[in-house]
Design a protein around this motif. Structure first.
Motif, PDB file in Angstrom:
ATOM      1  N   ASN A  31       0.830  -1.211   0.000  1.00 28.32           N
ATOM      2  CA  ASN A  31       0.000   0.000   0.000  1.00 28.32           C
ATOM      3  C   ASN A  31       0.862   1.258   0.000  1.00 28.32           C
ATOM      4  OD1 ASN A  31      -2.356  -1.528   0.103  1.00 28.32           O
ATOM      5  ND2 ASN A  31      -2.478  -1.472   2.337  1.00 28.32           N
ATOM      6  N   MET A  32       1.933   1.245   0.793  1.00 30.13           N
ATOM      7  CA  MET A  32       2.798   2.422   0.876  1.00 30.13           C
ATOM      8  C   MET A  32       3.483   2.694  -0.465  1.00 30.13           C
ATOM      9  SD  MET A  32       6.115   3.159   3.329  1.00 30.13           S
ATOM     10  CE  MET A  32       7.236   2.210   2.297  1.00 30.13           C
ATOM     11  N   ASP A  75       2.230  10.061  -3.799  1.00 32.38           N
ATOM     12  CA  ASP A  75       1.262  10.934  -3.129  1.00 32.38           C
ATOM     13  C   ASP A  75       1.588  11.155  -1.657  1.00 32.38           C
ATOM     14  OD1 ASP A  75      -0.269  11.177  -5.452  1.00 32.38           O
ATOM     15  OD2 ASP A  75      -1.363   9.331  -5.024  1.00 32.38           O
ATOM     16  N   LEU A  76       2.534  10.381  -1.123  1.00 36.98           N
ATOM     17  CA  LEU A  76       2.843  10.473   0.308  1.00 36.98           C
ATOM     18  C   LEU A  76       4.112  11.257   0.584  1.00 36.98           C
ATOM     19  CD1 LEU A  76       2.002   6.808   1.348  1.00 36.98           C
ATOM     20  CD2 LEU A  76       0.704   8.847   1.920  1.00 36.98           C
ATOM     21  N   GLN A  77       4.750  11.763  -0.464  1.00 37.76           N
ATOM     22  CA  GLN A  77       5.960  12.556  -0.315  1.00 37.76           C
ATOM     23  C   GLN A  77       7.036  11.830   0.508  1.00 37.76           C
ATOM     24  OE1 GLN A  77       5.085  16.499   1.121  1.00 37.76           O
ATOM     25  NE2 GLN A  77       4.313  17.151  -0.859  1.00 37.76           N
ATOM     26  N   LEU A 125       3.076   7.032  12.044  1.00 41.30           N
ATOM     27  CA  LEU A 125       2.268   6.012  11.371  1.00 41.30           C
ATOM     28  C   LEU A 125       1.308   6.735  10.439  1.00 41.30           C
ATOM     29  CD1 LEU A 125       1.314   2.950  11.255  1.00 41.30           C
ATOM     30  CD2 LEU A 125      -0.456   3.656  12.872  1.00 41.30           C
ATOM     31  N   VAL A 126       1.299   6.357   9.176  1.00 42.97           N
ATOM     32  CA  VAL A 126       0.438   7.010   8.193  1.00 42.97           C
ATOM     33  C   VAL A 126      -0.663   6.042   7.762  1.00 42.97           C
ATOM     34  CG1 VAL A 126       0.331   8.156   5.962  1.00 42.97           C
ATOM     35  CG2 VAL A 126       2.362   8.403   7.386  1.00 42.97           C
ATOM     36  N   LEU A 150      -3.595   0.608   5.801  1.00 39.57           N
ATOM     37  CA  LEU A 150      -2.335   0.638   6.541  1.00 39.57           C
ATOM     38  C   LEU A 150      -1.221   0.170   5.600  1.00 39.57           C
ATOM     39  CD1 LEU A 150      -3.453  -0.898   9.945  1.00 39.57           C
ATOM     40  CD2 LEU A 150      -2.374   1.328   9.683  1.00 39.57           C
ATOM     41  N   ALA A 151      -0.021   0.671   5.743  1.00 41.67           N
ATOM     42  CA  ALA A 151       0.395   1.783   6.575  1.00 41.67           C
ATOM     43  C   ALA A 151       1.670   2.283   5.969  1.00 41.67           C
ATOM     44  CB  ALA A 151       0.634   1.343   8.012  1.00 41.67           C
TER      45      ALA A 151
END
Length: 794
Positions: free
Chosen positions: A70-71, A77-79, A486-487, A609-610
């Motif tokens: 997922n990450m 998009d999560l920089q 935690l993102v 997650l995550a």
């Protein structure tokens, strides 16, 4: 002195498993084989000295785990929330609102901007244009960059800067709560955008030290710099590798001295050390040719290869010395030693190799690299130990001092071995088994507290007082947003991420998490919407809520900070700042998020997650927890199968494997008591300890079986086993233990942990083979049946 011819004939008769074909190939072509080995050593040695340290963010995480998938799917998009450095620039006297401090911060920001590997679009500092302030006035919204366009270092502009900082919502994030430091936040690329090669963390860390910390602390004595982040941590680990050379030298010197004390032979000392070093060079050269480097976790594997080489080399030196003491020449003594040891030696080394290769089933590349490195190393030890070592000894032989040592100390040693042979006595064996059961019970009791993951704040791979952990403690103490993030990714259809139902669900998740132990704070698009909505209504706290009016929501998130919403509004993250990344904290928070997601995921929004370093560690902990028992089953399964194929007896397998099992249980108990968690650095130790430890049992049992087949009683057979190979086994255990115990002084804590655990496993596996194996044999083996089967087979 006994008759050599008679002894030689007897040796042939009592070695029914001997394979003359392999022996003839090796000893009839000694010169050709040695020349080939010399050329191979030159080639692989040249490549070995060119091997480079290597570390990669992606190689240290489980890429197949759903969290990591997922990450990586949403990385753009999560920089790069999983890989960044934070540089805190602290002023020792006064505060940050001075001309000198702001000038230093500007120069540092510019310096970081041009470092290779920095994602410049995501760089944040008080001096970057993406750090802004916003306020609501009677005329509407006003805002701008935190550093005013009119800034000139004057008192008026510094006061304006102070007001902008207070209005920016960056206090506790980029600005310390006490206004004595600020942060330069730099997300990193995994690959250097200029070269396309993986980012060199060692070089990047050196640039941070030389171009940032050293340069600007010297330039402005009132400034102190603190740096944290994955790249800096790995860089410090790579820097710590430099100390490994000292430990390598200490280990080699210590081993050489002990080996000479044991053998009293110059050749019997130098040849096994030389061939073990050759095995290390072959291993490193082969790894470089295969495209591998040495990361901080596998850098100790060459130590293990050297240790394994010495372990088996001692057996050969011992066997050749015994045969030489009987009067055989160097070639015959080497042939007889090879004939006696190549089966148990190959079995032990193949068990080592397969034991290490079971680590390959753990889906973390750095552990797989370690498995490959160890497997290749052991494969080379088979050649250097059973062929190169024996062939060199066939030319140089055991020196006269070594032969005299064997001849002169026979009677003294006999008394010692006679006493130790009582471990197999009918009256002593039950007591040994009872002690073993008590140890097993204590081990099972204490290992219940064994945790998966990190048990300390900061970077547990480094010492608590290390520079990195001191820097990390500073940032934790002075900023409300910790380094442990935690993102949670909220995925929606395109242009739907700002819908009321989505923001309401995010707000509900944040409320639940902020009431969860271990959570420091959280941030999301829902917070932005609530803050701006309140501001639009004269700051009235009654409006601090997510509006049901979509027009108001759209207006409230128009100026949302970058990183909280992607370009097509299909993903928005919830950032959860944790107090630490201890295993229990991660497990508690992740379980709460998973439970929430299971009850709140819909077609309109999905909580995934995550990401973030805490998300990566959660995934890693889960993979390790699932892999630990599987790995142990594979290791013991492989070792048991190989022993079964060789000795054709389940009872023999039990005699060899049960002491290993006790050692594994006690090792885990010691880890629990010592506060060492099971993680990437320590998980391989368990497999390595079993793989190397089985050697002792194999050598002891193979000799014990040989003497039992000659018709001796169990105690007499064990007495002869101790006389012939027991000394070598004890010496090997002690030497290997002392060799790795030097690692406890390493500046890298996980290397110190590995040294401590391997020290215990090497010694205790040796004790198990010498003490517990004969006690088990008293209850499990049936010498009369073994002898009858052997005679029937003939």
């Amino acid at each position: 002195m006994s008759n050599p011819k008679h002894d030689q004939g007897e040796h042939y008769l009592t070695t029914p498993k001997a394979e003359p074909f392999l022996e003839r190939i090796i000893f009839n072509n000694r010169a050709i084989i040695l020349i080939a080995f010399f050329l191979l050593t030159l080639f692989l040695g040249y490549n070995a000295i060119k091997i480079q340290p290597d570390a990669s963010f992606e190689r240290m995480i489980p890429l197949q785990h759903p969290y990591i998938v997922n990450m990586l799917d949403n990385r753009d998009d999560l920089q790069n929330l999983g890989n960044f450095v934070r540089i805190a620039v602290e002023v020792e006297e006064g505060d940050i609102f001075t001309k000198e401090y702001m000038e230093t911060l500007k120069q540092i920001t510019d310096e970081v901007f041009y470092l290779n590997g920095v994602d410049r679009s995501g760089l944040k500092s008080l001096w970057t244009s993406n750090v802004r302030w916003v306020e609501v006035t009677e005329q509407g919204f006003q805002g701008g960059t935190v550093i005013p366009d009119s800034y000139d270092g004057s008192d008026a502009s510094l006061e304006q800067l102070r007001q902008n900082v207070l209005r920016s919502n960056e206090v506790g994030r980029l600005v310390a709560d006490n206004f004595k430091s600020t942060i330069v936040y730099a997300p990193l690329y995994e690959k250097d955008p200029e070269t396309g090669e993986p980012l060199d963390y060692g070089e990047f860390s050196r640039q941070l030290e030389e171009k940032i910390r050293e340069k600007y602390e010297a330039q402005n004595p009132n400034v102190e710099i603190h740096i944290v982040g994955f790249a800096k941590k790995v860089g410090d680990l790579i820097e710590g590798i430099g100390s490994i050379a000292w430990f390598a030298g200490i280990t080699i010197i210590l081993t050489t001295l002990l080996l000479f004390w044991y053998s009293r032979s110059i050749t019997g000392t130098l040849v096994p050390v030389f061939t073990s070093i050759i095995a290390v060079f072959w291993q490193l050269g082969a790894l470089r040719l295969l495209g591998y480097g040495l990361d901080p976790y596998s850098v100790l594997v060459p130590f293990l290869v050297f240790a394994i080489g010495i372990s088996h080399g001692v057996q050969i030196v011992n066997a050749i010395a015994v045969e030489s003491a009987k009067g055989f020449d160097s070639v015959t003594a080497a042939r007889l030693a090879f004939r006696a040891l190549y089966i148990p030696g190959m079995l032990a080394l193949i068990s080592d190799a397969f034991g290490f290769l079971t680590l390959f089933f753990i889906e973390i590349d750095v552990i797989r690299d370690l498995a490959v490195a160890a497997g290749i190393g052991v494969a080379f030890v088979i050649i250097t130990n059973l062929v190169l070592h024996v062939l060199i000894m066939s030319y140089v032989g055991i020196s006269k001092g070594g032969i005299r040592h064997v001849q002169n100390h026979g009677e003294k040693q006999d008394r010692k071995w006679r006493v130790m042979s009582y471990f197999s006595h009918p009256g002593v064996a039950p007591i040994s088994l009872l002690i073993g059961l008590i140890g097993l019970g204590l081990g099972l009791y204490y290992k219940q507290d064994l945790k998966v993951g990190d048990l300390d704040r900061g970077a547990p791979e480094l010492r608590a007082d290390s520079r990195y952990n001191t820097d990390n403690a500073f940032i934790i103490d002075n900023y409300s947003t910790s380094a442990d993030v935690l993102v949670v990714m909220v995925e929606t259809p395109v242009e739907q991420c700002t819908q009321y139902e989505v923001l309401r669900a995010m707000d509900a998740l944040q409320w639940e998490l902020e009431n969860t132990p271990g959570v420091q704070s959280s941030a999301s698009l829902a917070d932005v919407s609530k803050i701006v909505t309140k501001a639009l209504n004269e700051g009235n706290w009654k409006w601090y809520e997510i509006s049901r009016n979509q027009t108001i929501i759209n207006a409230s998130i128009r100026s949302a900070p970058s990183g909280l919403i992607n370009t097509d509004c299909s993903l928005t993250p919830v950032l959860v700042f944790l107090e630490d990344h201890k295993a229990e904290t991660l497990q508690t928070v992740v379980s709460r998020v998973e439970e929430f997601a299971a009850n709140n995921n819909t077609e309109d929004h999905t909580f995934l997650l995550a990401a973030g370093n805490a998300g990566v560690e959660s995934a890693t902990n889960e993979v390790i927890a699932n892999a630990k028992d599987k790995m142990l089953l594979l290791v013991y399964g492989v070792v048991s199968l190989l022993c079964l194929v060789t000795f054709r007896s389940v009872r023999a397998v039990l005699c060899i494997v049960i002491p290993l099992g006790l050692t594994s249980v006690l090792c885990e108990a010691i880890m629990a008591v010592s506060g060492i968690g099971i993680k990437v650095a320590t998980l391989p130790v368990i497999a390595l300890g079993v793989g190397i430890g089985v050697d002792y049992g194999i050598y002891i049992y193979s000799k014990l079986e040989k003497f039992l087949l000659e018709g001796k009683t169990l105690q007499d057979a064990y007495y002869e086993t101790l006389r012939s190979t027991g000394k070598a086994v004890i010496f090997t255990g002690v030497t290997l233990g002392l060799g790795v115990v030097t690692w406890i002084f390493s500046p890298i804590k996980f290397q110190a942990d590995m040294g401590f655990l391997l020290f215990f496993m090497f010694l205790w596996n040796m004790v198990g083979a010498i003490w517990l194996l004969p006690a088990l044999a008293r209850f499990l083996l049936r010498p009369d049946q073994m002898l009858a089967k052997a005679r029937a087979a003939k």
